[in-house]
Design a protein around this motif. Sequence first.
Motif, PDB file in Angstrom:
ATOM      1  N   ARG A  57       8.597  29.926  18.496  1.00 58.97           N
ATOM      2  CA  ARG A  57       9.016  29.519  19.834  1.00 58.97           C
ATOM      3  C   ARG A  57       8.530  28.133  20.220  1.00 58.97           C
ATOM      4  NH1 ARG A  57      10.246  34.271  23.536  1.00 58.97           N
ATOM      5  NH2 ARG A  57      11.023  35.747  22.011  1.00 58.97           N
ATOM      6  N   THR A  58       7.552  27.629  19.521  1.00 60.37           N
ATOM      7  CA  THR A  58       7.077  26.257  19.731  1.00 60.37           C
ATOM      8  C   THR A  58       6.891  25.641  18.349  1.00 60.37           C
ATOM      9  OG1 THR A  58       4.748  26.895  19.678  1.00 60.37           O
ATOM     10  CG2 THR A  58       5.815  26.850  21.842  1.00 60.37           C
ATOM     11  N   ARG A  59       6.750  24.338  18.306  1.00 62.47           N
ATOM     12  CA  ARG A  59       6.570  23.724  17.000  1.00 62.47           C
ATOM     13  C   ARG A  59       5.178  24.054  16.475  1.00 62.47           C
ATOM     14  NH1 ARG A  59       5.649  17.374  17.315  1.00 62.47           N
ATOM     15  NH2 ARG A  59       3.920  17.400  18.759  1.00 62.47           N
ATOM     16  N   MET A  60       5.117  24.271  15.169  1.00 58.28           N
ATOM     17  CA  MET A  60       3.870  24.599  14.492  1.00 58.28           C
ATOM     18  C   MET A  60       3.654  23.545  13.408  1.00 58.28           C
ATOM     19  SD  MET A  60       3.064  28.028  15.401  1.00 58.28           S
ATOM     20  CE  MET A  60       2.087  28.429  14.008  1.00 58.28           C
ATOM     21  N   LEU A  61       2.400  23.238  13.136  1.00 58.60           N
ATOM     22  CA  LEU A  61       2.092  22.251  12.099  1.00 58.60           C
ATOM     23  C   LEU A  61       1.426  22.930  10.913  1.00 58.60           C
ATOM     24  CD1 LEU A  61       0.603  19.359  14.281  1.00 58.60           C
ATOM     25  CD2 LEU A  61       2.938  19.638  13.486  1.00 58.60           C
ATOM     26  N   GLY A  62       1.787  22.469   9.744  1.00 58.17           N
ATOM     27  CA  GLY A  62       1.144  22.893   8.514  1.00 58.17           C
ATOM     28  C   GLY A  62       0.959  21.667   7.649  1.00 58.17           C
ATOM     29  N   VAL A  63      -0.066  21.663   6.816  1.00 61.68           N
ATOM     30  CA  VAL A  63      -0.320  20.521   5.950  1.00 61.68           C
ATOM     31  C   VAL A  63      -0.188  20.967   4.504  1.00 61.68           C
ATOM     32  CG1 VAL A  63      -1.978  18.749   5.247  1.00 61.68           C
ATOM     33  CG2 VAL A  63      -1.856  19.466   7.641  1.00 61.68           C
ATOM     34  N   ALA A  64       0.716  20.320   3.789  1.00 63.90           N
ATOM     35  CA  ALA A  64       0.887  20.568   2.357  1.00 63.90           C
ATOM     36  C   ALA A  64       0.216  19.427   1.607  1.00 63.90           C
ATOM     37  CB  ALA A  64       2.367  20.644   2.001  1.00 63.90           C
ATOM     38  N   LEU A  65      -0.460  19.758   0.525  1.00 58.63           N
ATOM     39  CA  LEU A  65      -1.161  18.760  -0.264  1.00 58.63           C
ATOM     40  C   LEU A  65      -0.504  18.633  -1.627  1.00 58.63           C
ATOM     41  CD1 LEU A  65      -4.802  19.913   0.562  1.00 58.63           C
ATOM     42  CD2 LEU A  65      -3.503  18.083   1.656  1.00 58.63           C
ATOM     43  N   ALA A  66      -0.288  17.409  -2.044  1.00 56.54           N
ATOM     44  CA  ALA A  66       0.259  17.119  -3.368  1.00 56.54           C
ATOM     45  C   ALA A  66      -0.547  15.956  -3.925  1.00 56.54           C
ATOM     46  CB  ALA A  66       1.742  16.775  -3.281  1.00 56.54           C
ATOM     47  N   GLY A  67      -1.530  16.267  -4.758  1.00 59.29           N
ATOM     48  CA  GLY A  67      -2.425  15.220  -5.246  1.00 59.29           C
ATOM     49  C   GLY A  67      -3.219  14.648  -4.092  1.00 59.29           C
ATOM     50  N   GLU A  68      -3.134  13.331  -3.910  1.00 57.74           N
ATOM     51  CA  GLU A  68      -3.835  12.688  -2.799  1.00 57.74           C
ATOM     52  C   GLU A  68      -2.925  12.467  -1.597  1.00 57.74           C
ATOM     53  OE1 GLU A  68      -6.174   9.301  -3.812  1.00 57.74           O
ATOM     54  OE2 GLU A  68      -6.774  10.159  -5.730  1.00 57.74           O
ATOM     55  N   THR A  69      -1.755  13.073  -1.625  1.00 63.24           N
ATOM     56  CA  THR A  69      -0.794  12.913  -0.537  1.00 63.24           C
ATOM     57  C   THR A  69      -0.822  14.125   0.376  1.00 63.24           C
ATOM     58  OG1 THR A  69       0.622  11.587  -1.966  1.00 63.24           O
ATOM     59  CG2 THR A  69       1.644  12.542  -0.007  1.00 63.24           C
ATOM     60  N   GLN A  70      -0.812  13.876   1.667  1.00 60.29           N
ATOM     61  CA  GLN A  70      -0.717  14.946   2.661  1.00 60.29           C
ATOM     62  C   GLN A  70       0.659  14.872   3.317  1.00 60.29           C
ATOM     63  OE1 GLN A  70      -3.830  14.353   5.527  1.00 60.29           O
ATOM     64  NE2 GLN A  70      -5.369  15.304   4.234  1.00 60.29           N
ATOM     65  N   ILE A  71       1.288  16.031   3.417  1.00 59.00           N
ATOM     66  CA  ILE A  71       2.571  16.114   4.104  1.00 59.00           C
ATOM     67  C   ILE A  71       2.372  17.024   5.301  1.00 59.00           C
ATOM     68  CG2 ILE A  71       5.004  16.730   3.918  1.00 59.00           C
ATOM     69  CD1 ILE A  71       4.561  16.497   0.804  1.00 59.00           C
TER      70      ILE A  71
ATOM     71  N   MET B  83       0.847  -1.185   0.000  1.00 56.40           N
ATOM     72  CA  MET B  83       0.000   0.000   0.000  1.00 56.40           C
ATOM     73  C   MET B  83       0.888   1.243   0.000  1.00 56.40           C
ATOM     74  SD  MET B  83      -2.931   0.884   2.705  1.00 56.40           S
ATOM     75  CE  MET B  83      -3.903   2.329   2.547  1.00 56.40           C
ATOM     76  N   THR B  84       0.547   2.205  -0.810  1.00 54.86           N
ATOM     77  CA  THR B  84       1.305   3.437  -0.907  1.00 54.86           C
ATOM     78  C   THR B  84       0.959   4.351   0.249  1.00 54.86           C
ATOM     79  OG1 THR B  84       1.247   3.265  -3.306  1.00 54.86           O
ATOM     80  CG2 THR B  84       1.808   5.400  -2.388  1.00 54.86           C
ATOM     81  N   LYS B  85       1.997   4.931   0.848  1.00 58.11           N
ATOM     82  CA  LYS B  85       1.797   5.841   1.957  1.00 58.11           C
ATOM     83  C   LYS B  85       1.200   7.141   1.440  1.00 58.11           C
ATOM     84  CE  LYS B  85       4.208   6.882   6.150  1.00 58.11           C
ATOM     85  NZ  LYS B  85       5.465   6.858   6.853  1.00 58.11           N
ATOM     86  N   LYS B  86       0.142   7.599   2.064  1.00 58.49           N
ATOM     87  CA  LYS B  86      -0.557   8.796   1.610  1.00 58.49           C
ATOM     88  C   LYS B  86      -0.326   9.992   2.513  1.00 58.49           C
ATOM     89  CE  LYS B  86      -2.843   6.850  -1.779  1.00 58.49           C
ATOM     90  NZ  LYS B  86      -2.745   7.212  -3.148  1.00 58.49           N
ATOM     91  N   CYS B  87       0.346   9.794   3.638  1.00 60.35           N
ATOM     92  CA  CYS B  87       0.583  10.883   4.578  1.00 60.35           C
ATOM     93  C   CYS B  87       1.927  10.664   5.256  1.00 60.35           C
ATOM     94  CB  CYS B  87      -0.532  10.930   5.627  1.00 60.35           C
ATOM     95  SG  CYS B  87      -0.340  12.257   6.828  1.00 60.35           S
ATOM     96  N   GLY B  88       2.642  11.742   5.486  1.00 59.57           N
ATOM     97  CA  GLY B  88       3.921  11.633   6.176  1.00 59.57           C
ATOM     98  C   GLY B  88       4.227  12.895   6.954  1.00 59.57           C
ATOM     99  N   HIS B  89       5.050  12.740   7.979  1.00 59.73           N
ATOM    100  CA  HIS B  89       5.493  13.866   8.805  1.00 59.73           C
ATOM    101  C   HIS B  89       6.913  14.258   8.401  1.00 59.73           C
ATOM    102  CE1 HIS B  89       2.243  12.594  11.488  1.00 59.73           C
ATOM    103  NE2 HIS B  89       2.370  13.751  12.098  1.00 59.73           N
TER     104      HIS B  89
END
Length: 154
Positions: free
Chosen positions: A41-55, A1-7
């Motif tokens: 000053r603290t870690r922040m999260l953002g989500v980038a989208l590339a097709g059906e993949t979330q980063i 199965m292809t990974k669709k999300c990664g950190h």
Amino acid sequence: MTKKCGHVAIIGAPNAGKSTLVNALVGQKVAIVSPKAQTTRTRMLGVALAGETQIILVDTPGIFAAQRRFDRAMVAAAWDGAGDADMIALIVDGRAGAGPKVEKILEGLKDRPERKWLVLNKVDIAAKEKLLSLTTKLTEKCDFEQIYYISAAT
């Protein structure tokens, strides 16, 4: 199965362009950007989208030799942000080069098990003739899977 999300943890010295890169990849301003060091000053999260993949991008505070307790907490937050990542992207200011701050980060990064990418930022304003020697110096100290030359601002 292809990974669709990664950190991906975005680490580097203060003012290397980590937050600017996260904003560019996400496509909107999710992280504060300023010329002042230690804006993040603290870690922040953002989500980038590339097709059906979330980063999931983890924007971390700059890593430096901290003296005060508050500063040590920020540096710890940066390394903690890398702890759950599938990959770590080290952002280096191509204009500033590899000073003591970057050397210290490389020491902490070289034996980590995560995949590692080197991203040389600000290449649009860096001395082009120095970028190759900078890349060689950095890759001799840490095994990077990929190397990118970018201008996060443009």
